[in-house]
Design a protein around this motif. Structure first.
Motif, PDB file in Angstrom:
ATOM      1  N   LEU A   1       0.839  -1.192   0.000  1.00  0.00           N
ATOM      2  CA  LEU A   1       0.000   0.000   0.000  1.00  0.00           C
ATOM      3  C   LEU A   1       0.882   1.254   0.000  1.00  0.00           C
ATOM      4  N   GLN A   2       0.681   2.101  -1.017  1.00  0.00           N
ATOM      5  CA  GLN A   2       1.414   3.362  -1.104  1.00  0.00           C
ATOM      6  C   GLN A   2       0.541   4.492  -0.574  1.00  0.00           C
ATOM      7  N   VAL A   3       1.136   5.353   0.225  1.00  0.00           N
ATOM      8  CA  VAL A   3       0.391   6.474   0.793  1.00  0.00           C
ATOM      9  C   VAL A   3       1.215   7.756   0.695  1.00  0.00           C
ATOM     10  N   ARG A   4       0.515   8.859   0.798  1.00  0.00           N
ATOM     11  CA  ARG A   4       1.125  10.184   0.906  1.00  0.00           C
ATOM     12  C   ARG A   4       0.805  10.719   2.291  1.00  0.00           C
ATOM     13  N   VAL A   5       1.779  11.321   2.935  1.00  0.00           N
ATOM     14  CA  VAL A   5       1.590  11.911   4.257  1.00  0.00           C
ATOM     15  C   VAL A   5       1.944  13.392   4.185  1.00  0.00           C
ATOM     16  N   SER A   6       1.010  14.238   4.591  1.00  0.00           N
ATOM     17  CA  SER A   6       1.237  15.680   4.631  1.00  0.00           C
ATOM     18  C   SER A   6       1.027  16.163   6.060  1.00  0.00           C
ATOM     19  N   ALA A   7       1.928  17.029   6.526  1.00  0.00           N
ATOM     20  CA  ALA A   7       1.852  17.461   7.918  1.00  0.00           C
ATOM     21  C   ALA A   7       2.460  18.841   8.085  1.00  0.00           C
ATOM     22  N   PRO A   8       1.992  19.590   9.083  1.00  0.00           N
ATOM     23  CA  PRO A   8       2.646  20.867   9.396  1.00  0.00           C
ATOM     24  C   PRO A   8       4.045  20.611   9.960  1.00  0.00           C
ATOM     25  N   VAL A   9       4.959  21.516   9.701  1.00  0.00           N
ATOM     26  CA  VAL A   9       6.339  21.293  10.134  1.00  0.00           C
ATOM     27  C   VAL A   9       6.533  21.562  11.621  1.00  0.00           C
ATOM     28  N   SER A  10       5.553  22.212  12.260  1.00  0.00           N
ATOM     29  CA  SER A  10       5.681  22.528  13.680  1.00  0.00           C
ATOM     30  C   SER A  10       4.474  22.020  14.452  1.00  0.00           C
ATOM     31  N   ASP A  11       4.505  22.227  15.754  1.00  0.00           N
ATOM     32  CA  ASP A  11       3.447  21.795  16.679  1.00  0.00           C
ATOM     33  C   ASP A  11       3.540  20.290  16.963  1.00  0.00           C
ATOM     34  N   SER A  12       2.923  19.916  18.061  1.00  0.00           N
ATOM     35  CA  SER A  12       2.897  18.516  18.485  1.00  0.00           C
ATOM     36  C   SER A  12       1.458  18.119  18.772  1.00  0.00           C
ATOM     37  N   ASP A  13       1.264  16.850  19.156  1.00  0.00           N
ATOM     38  CA  ASP A  13      -0.075  16.328  19.425  1.00  0.00           C
ATOM     39  C   ASP A  13      -1.020  16.613  18.255  1.00  0.00           C
ATOM     40  N   LEU A  14      -0.555  16.259  17.058  1.00  0.00           N
ATOM     41  CA  LEU A  14      -1.300  16.578  15.841  1.00  0.00           C
ATOM     42  C   LEU A  14      -2.390  15.543  15.571  1.00  0.00           C
ATOM     43  N   PRO A  15      -3.614  15.978  15.316  1.00  0.00           N
ATOM     44  CA  PRO A  15      -4.694  15.049  14.947  1.00  0.00           C
ATOM     45  C   PRO A  15      -4.465  14.519  13.532  1.00  0.00           C
ATOM     46  N   VAL A  16      -5.115  13.402  13.225  1.00  0.00           N
ATOM     47  CA  VAL A  16      -4.873  12.695  11.965  1.00  0.00           C
ATOM     48  C   VAL A  16      -6.170  12.599  11.168  1.00  0.00           C
ATOM     49  N   ILE A  17      -6.079  12.844   9.854  1.00  0.00           N
ATOM     50  CA  ILE A  17      -7.186  12.594   8.925  1.00  0.00           C
ATOM     51  C   ILE A  17      -6.717  11.565   7.904  1.00  0.00           C
ATOM     52  N   VAL A  18      -7.418  10.455   7.799  1.00  0.00           N
ATOM     53  CA  VAL A  18      -7.133   9.456   6.768  1.00  0.00           C
ATOM     54  C   VAL A  18      -8.161   9.660   5.662  1.00  0.00           C
ATOM     55  N   PHE A  19      -7.669   9.958   4.449  1.00  0.00           N
ATOM     56  CA  PHE A  19      -8.553  10.336   3.352  1.00  0.00           C
ATOM     57  C   PHE A  19      -8.600   9.259   2.280  1.00  0.00           C
ATOM     58  N   SER A  20      -9.818   8.875   1.874  1.00  0.00           N
ATOM     59  CA  SER A  20     -10.037   7.863   0.843  1.00  0.00           C
ATOM     60  C   SER A  20     -10.501   8.548  -0.445  1.00  0.00           C
ATOM     61  N   HIS A  21      -9.736   8.333  -1.522  1.00  0.00           N
ATOM     62  CA  HIS A  21     -10.029   9.009  -2.782  1.00  0.00           C
ATOM     63  C   HIS A  21     -11.201   8.377  -3.524  1.00  0.00           C
ATOM     64  N   GLY A  22     -11.737   9.100  -4.494  1.00  0.00           N
ATOM     65  CA  GLY A  22     -12.792   8.592  -5.347  1.00  0.00           C
ATOM     66  C   GLY A  22     -12.256   7.620  -6.382  1.00  0.00           C
ATOM     67  N   PHE A  23     -13.165   7.023  -7.144  1.00  0.00           N
ATOM     68  CA  PHE A  23     -12.799   6.012  -8.137  1.00  0.00           C
ATOM     69  C   PHE A  23     -11.733   6.539  -9.099  1.00  0.00           C
ATOM     70  N   GLY A  24     -10.656   5.756  -9.243  1.00  0.00           N
ATOM     71  CA  GLY A  24      -9.623   6.053 -10.212  1.00  0.00           C
ATOM     72  C   GLY A  24      -8.546   7.012  -9.763  1.00  0.00           C
ATOM     73  N   TRP A  25      -8.749   7.705  -8.659  1.00  0.00           N
ATOM     74  CA  TRP A  25      -7.770   8.687  -8.211  1.00  0.00           C
ATOM     75  C   TRP A  25      -6.608   8.014  -7.472  1.00  0.00           C
ATOM     76  N   SER A  26      -5.834   8.751  -6.728  1.00  0.00           N
ATOM     77  CA  SER A  26      -4.660   8.208  -6.049  1.00  0.00           C
ATOM     78  C   SER A  26      -4.285   9.107  -4.891  1.00  0.00           C
ATOM     79  N   MET A  27      -3.166   8.791  -4.268  1.00  0.00           N
ATOM     80  CA  MET A  27      -2.666   9.605  -3.153  1.00  0.00           C
ATOM     81  C   MET A  27      -2.295  11.019  -3.594  1.00  0.00           C
ATOM     82  N   ASP A  28      -2.147  11.241  -4.903  1.00  0.00           N
ATOM     83  CA  ASP A  28      -1.725  12.550  -5.394  1.00  0.00           C
ATOM     84  C   ASP A  28      -2.885  13.480  -5.710  1.00  0.00           C
TER      85      ASP A  28
END
Length: 305
Positions: free
Chosen positions: A28-55
């Motif tokens: 499984l290939q994934v993309r991870v995007s995050a702010p460069v600062s701060d801690s205790d960061l909440p997480v959103i796992v996003f599922s793309h529509g048909f045919g799309w990708s992590m990009d």
């Protein structure tokens, strides 16, 4: 993460991050995007529509990350980037493998955290949300408690995940009793029950989203709100079609209703909803809902229960 963001944060993104996936046919290939600062960061796992990708879905992923969320985007097997042929034996089960992809992401947060420079030790695993668009919204909804009806009309396996505390469901298809013959034959998994979708969620529907998969009109996309238990909100976008103004990306062919202002409204309300759902003391959602209700030029309406 602070209770509210006054300015967008600088964001770092890493791709592809690879999670081992035995039995899936490929990792499984994934993309991870995050702010460069701060801690205790909440997480959103996003599922793309048909045919799309992590990009894909940069308007959402980039915005959420700049607002202080860690956004994880897996590439599902239906992605055009993988070129899986229709006759592949996995095809009938892709809907289920998609759900497993999201669970695999949650199981692999340690690996993902270690793969992004500077992210180690900064995730808050008690504040996790899922989101998705179209087929991705159906995928995400199962982790919130929605279930797929079997051929006998009874709800199938419970695939909800207690680690998930909130969701954003964009253009989520409705009940399966009005599927077209083509959809009923080729997409038998599009027969959901929302009776047990108890996790708080924001549901976003366009009032001009006419699906070729259903004999009903755009109100089909409001079913997830109508037929699920409380702690739900419904944002109905005026003039919104299936791309809801362009959430999959900027200037993409699939967007027939491109409208940056409509996308901006989704960005702002979804972020405010998730902040308030994950941080009960946060007042962002109440303020955003009030502002929308008082705006004479609002691009949509909001209901909550």
């Amino acid at each position: 993460m602070s209770e509210s963001k006054t300015a967008p944060a600088t964001v770092v993104s890493a791709r592809p991050v690879v999670l081992s996936a035995p039995g899936r046919g490929e990792d499984l290939q994934v993309r991870v995007s995050a702010p460069v600062s701060d801690s205790d960061l909440p997480v959103i796992v996003f599922s793309h529509g048909f045919g799309w990708s992590m990009d894909g879905y940069a308007p959402l992923a980039d915005f959420w990350a700049a607002q202080g969320f860690v956004v994880v985007q897996p590439t599902h097997l239906d992605s055009r980037t993988l070129g899986l042929p229709p006759e592949d034996p996995r095809t009938p089960q892709i809907w289920r493998i998609r759900i497993e992809d999201l669970t695999r992401v949650l199981d692999g947060l340690d690996v993902l955290e270690a793969s992004v420079p500077g992210l180690a030790g900064r995730l808050d695993r008690s504040r996790i949300a899922v989101a998705g668009h179209s087929w991705g919204a159906q995928t995400a909804s199962t982790l919130l408690g929605a279930r797929v009806l079997g051929s006998d009309g009874k709800p199938g396996q419970d695939m909800s995940d207690p680690r998930v505390k909130a969701g954003v469901l964009l253009a989520l298809t409705g009940l399966g009793d009005t599927l077209t013959p083509f959809a009923a034959e080729h997409f038998p998994f599009m027969k959901p029950s929302f009776d047990t979708m108890t996790t708080p969620a924001l549901i976003v529907a366009g009032d001009n989203d006419q699906s070729p998969l259903s004999t009903r009109g755009p109100d089909w996309f409001t079913d997830p709100y109508t037929y699920s238990p409380g702690d739900k909100s419904l944002l109905t976008l005026f003039g919104g079609e299936h791309s809801l103004g362009g959430v999959p990306g900027y200037s993409v062919a699939e967007t027939t209703d491109e409208n940056p202002a409509r996308v901006a409204l989704i960005q702002q309300l979804s972020s405010a909803f998730l902040r308030s759902a994950l941080y009960p003391e946060d007042t962002s959602w109440k303020a955003a809902a009030t502002a929308l209700a008082e705006d004479p030029e609002a691009l949509g309406t909001l209901q909550s229960k």
